[in-house]
Design an enzyme around this catalytic site. Structure first.
Site, mmCIF file in Angstrom:
data_model
loop_
_atom_site.group_PDB
_atom_site.id
_atom_site.type_symbol
_atom_site.label_atom_id
_atom_site.label_comp_id
_atom_site.label_asym_id
_atom_site.label_seq_id
_atom_site.Cartn_x
_atom_site.Cartn_y
_atom_site.Cartn_z
ATOM 1 N N ARG A 164 0.819 -1.232 0.000
ATOM 2 C CA ARG A 164 0.000 0.000 0.000
ATOM 3 C C ARG A 164 0.852 1.282 0.000
ATOM 4 N NH1 ARG A 164 -3.577 -3.531 -0.627
ATOM 5 N NH2 ARG A 164 -5.664 -3.391 0.282
ATOM 6 N N SER A 236 -11.274 -0.983 2.986
ATOM 7 C CA SER A 236 -10.498 -1.076 4.232
ATOM 8 C C SER A 236 -10.184 0.335 4.730
ATOM 9 C CB SER A 236 -9.164 -1.772 3.985
ATOM 10 O OG SER A 236 -9.364 -3.026 3.400
ATOM 11 N N GLU A 332 -5.736 3.785 5.912
ATOM 12 C CA GLU A 332 -5.415 3.702 4.496
ATOM 13 C C GLU A 332 -6.107 4.879 3.794
ATOM 14 O OE1 GLU A 332 -6.579 -0.023 2.629
ATOM 15 O OE2 GLU A 332 -5.745 0.650 0.743
HETATM 16 N N1 EPU Z 1 -10.747 -10.921 9.855
HETATM 17 C C1 EPU Z 1 -11.467 -11.029 11.040
HETATM 18 N N2 EPU Z 1 -12.553 -10.224 11.179
HETATM 19 C C2 EPU Z 1 -12.960 -9.360 10.238
HETATM 20 C C3 EPU Z 1 -12.217 -9.250 9.044
HETATM 21 C C4 EPU Z 1 -11.104 -10.036 8.871
HETATM 22 O O1 EPU Z 1 -11.134 -11.812 11.903
HETATM 23 O O2 EPU Z 1 -13.977 -8.680 10.457
HETATM 24 C C5 EPU Z 1 -9.602 -11.835 9.647
HETATM 25 C C6 EPU Z 1 -10.034 -13.031 8.794
HETATM 26 O O3 EPU Z 1 -10.316 -14.091 9.610
HETATM 27 C C7 EPU Z 1 -8.826 -13.339 7.956
HETATM 28 C C8 EPU Z 1 -8.034 -12.051 7.921
HETATM 29 O O4 EPU Z 1 -8.618 -11.180 8.892
HETATM 30 O O5 EPU Z 1 -8.036 -14.294 8.573
HETATM 31 C C9 EPU Z 1 -7.979 -11.430 6.556
HETATM 32 O O6 EPU Z 1 -9.280 -11.011 6.156
HETATM 33 P P1 EPU Z 1 -9.644 -10.689 4.634
HETATM 34 O O7 EPU Z 1 -9.262 -11.836 3.777
HETATM 35 O O8 EPU Z 1 -11.051 -10.224 4.597
HETATM 36 O O9 EPU Z 1 -8.645 -9.545 4.242
HETATM 37 P P2 EPU Z 1 -8.155 -8.217 4.990
HETATM 38 O O10 EPU Z 1 -6.753 -8.405 5.431
HETATM 39 O O11 EPU Z 1 -9.141 -7.784 6.020
HETATM 40 C C10 EPU Z 1 -7.121 -7.209 2.809
HETATM 41 C C11 EPU Z 1 -7.188 -5.934 2.021
HETATM 42 C C12 EPU Z 1 -8.487 -5.866 1.243
HETATM 43 C C13 EPU Z 1 -8.557 -7.060 0.298
HETATM 44 C C14 EPU Z 1 -8.475 -8.339 1.143
HETATM 45 C C15 EPU Z 1 -8.423 -9.579 0.293
HETATM 46 C C16 EPU Z 1 -5.885 -4.338 3.319
HETATM 47 C C17 EPU Z 1 -5.909 -3.107 4.168
HETATM 48 N N3 EPU Z 1 -7.073 -4.785 2.911
HETATM 49 O O12 EPU Z 1 -8.173 -7.164 3.778
HETATM 50 O O13 EPU Z 1 -8.466 -4.699 0.460
HETATM 51 O O14 EPU Z 1 -9.766 -7.059 -0.431
HETATM 52 O O15 EPU Z 1 -7.259 -8.310 1.934
HETATM 53 O O16 EPU Z 1 -7.171 -9.732 -0.268
HETATM 54 O O17 EPU Z 1 -4.816 -4.851 3.021
HETATM 55 C C18 EPU Z 1 -9.200 -2.409 0.446
HETATM 56 O O18 EPU Z 1 -8.023 -2.085 0.423
HETATM 57 O O19 EPU Z 1 -10.110 -1.549 0.447
HETATM 58 C C19 EPU Z 1 -9.556 -3.818 0.512
HETATM 59 C C20 EPU Z 1 -10.809 -4.195 0.628
#
Ligand code: EPU
Length: 337
Positions: A164, A236, A332
């Site tokens: 990012r 995010s 972000e």
């Molecule tokens: N998780 C939770 N609770 C929640 C959300 C997530 O426990 O409410 C845990 C999940 O269990 C999982 C982990 O967090 O183990 C990762 O969750 P997820 O796959 O939903 O991805 P994220 O890390 O929350 C990132 C990006 C997203 C992207 C997803 C998928 C960032 C800041 N965000 O989210 O990007 O879609 O991975 O690759 O890196 C964005 O930038 O706007 C965005 C949506």
């Protein structure tokens, strides 16, 4: 390329915050942008360049000029049997570009389907999802230096990409306007399907091909992330924090189930959504603002929230997570005052 006055920014920010800008202008080409940058209204006012407004939080009316690119071209620069190099205008809607590549059988950005925003911002932000970051396919970025109105370009390496991050968000923040991004995409089947259960999800939709990967990613995103047209949000709100491994080792004694991804020998990335959920904030409502019930990393405008209302909730999330885990969450989203 007219300069409009006193324009509502509601259609230009996905939080749907109802603020105004003093001046606003759009341009269709590099030539038009150069002319605009010579204009006194542009030179004598605070300048903000926006993309799709999917990463902005306006705290108040904007006292300056906002510019927006409408450079909407997609051109093939070179190609052979294995790859294609595309030069894409900064104003192209990101997901339209993904749809175009999937249709043409160009591999590399299908995992980035349905990410809101535009091509120019994708190269600033290094957007990423499901194991792919846009830096993996960017070859070159063309831009105008605002002060000198000179055209320049950076190779991928010069953009200094990391999670990012890019030079356009750091050293060059507010100093350049991206006009075109060059993407090198593969013509031979290449998939990145090792993120969580992505591969299984694709197989449920049939065989592994570009159309099915795109369809699956869209389904996953739609099931977890709110549609900004229905519920204002900026995806995010925070970046996933990268913490020292020593801190992670200590925390994992108390929280053995904490999800984590190694970044280097000494650093670990932890999902902010998990940290926020552990603090019992997921789904919590604070008048016109809420932490989204299906993804704790997303803050939503329930209707009529001001930028300040949203910022107050974001700050409460930061304080709560810091108190519980000793981890700083960095937004972000860009706050604009
Ligand atoms: N998780 C939770 N609770 C929640 C959300 C997530 O426990 O409410 C845990 C999940 O269990 C999982 C982990 O967090 O183990 C990762 O969750 P997820 O796959 O939903 O991805 P994220 O890390 O929350 C990132 C990006 C997203 C992207 C997803 C998928 C960032 C800041 N965000 O989210 O990007 O879609 O991975 O690759 O890196 C964005 O930038 O706007 C965005 C949506």
């Amino acid at each position: 390329m007219q300069i409009k006055q006193n324009i509502s920014l509601k259609p230009y920010n996905t939080f749907g915050v109802d603020v105004k800008t003093k001046f606003f202008s759009e341009y269709n080409s590099v030539e038009e942008l150069k002319i605009l940058l010579q204009n006194d209204t542009v030179r004598n006012n605070r300048l903000l360049h926006i993309g799709g407004g999917s990463n902005l939080l306006f705290l108040t009316d904007f006292d300056g000029i906002i510019l927006h690119s409408k450079i909407n071209t997609i051109d093939i620069v070179e190609q052979d049997m294995f790859s294609v190099l595309l030069r894409v205008g900064s104003g192209v809607t990101w997901d339209d570009f993904v749809a175009y590549c999937v249709k043409k059988n160009y591999y590399g950005i299908e995992n980035l389907s349905l990410i809101p925003g535009e091509v120019g911002a994708s190269a600033v932000q290094n957007i990423g999802a499901y194991g792919v970051e846009v830096k993996d396919v960017i070859e070159k970025v063309e831009f105008i230096e605002i002060e000198s109105i000179k055209f320049n370009s950076f190779s991928n390496k010069e953009c200094r990409y990391s999670y990012r991050k890019s030079i356009f968000k750091e050293k060059f923040k507010g100093k350049t306007i991206i006009t075109h991004v060059y993407f090198r995409l593969k013509k031979e089947p290449t998939y990145v399907l090792d993120y969580a259960h992505l591969k299984e999800a694709v197989l449920k939709n049939g065989e592994i091909n570009l159309t099915n990967v795109r369809k699956t990613v869209i389904e996953i995103r739609e099931s977890k992330l709110p549609d900004p047209k229905k519920l204002g949000n900026a995806g995010s709100f925070f970046m996933n924090p990268i913490i020292p491994k020593s801190q992670f080792d200590e925390l994992s004694l108390s929280y053995p189930s904490m999800p984590h991804y190694p970044v280097s020998e000494s650093e670990v990335k932890v999902p902010a959504g998990w940290l926020i959920e552990q603090c019992d904030l997921k789904g919590k409502r604070f008048e016109k603002v809420a932490i989204y019930e299906k993804q704790a990393l997303v803050i939503v405008n329930l209707g009529g929230a001001t930028g300040e209302n949203i910022a107050t909730v974001a700050s409460l999330v930061q304080i709560t997570v810091k108190k519980r885990f000793g981890i700083d969450l960095v937004p972000e989203v860009n706050f604009i005052d």
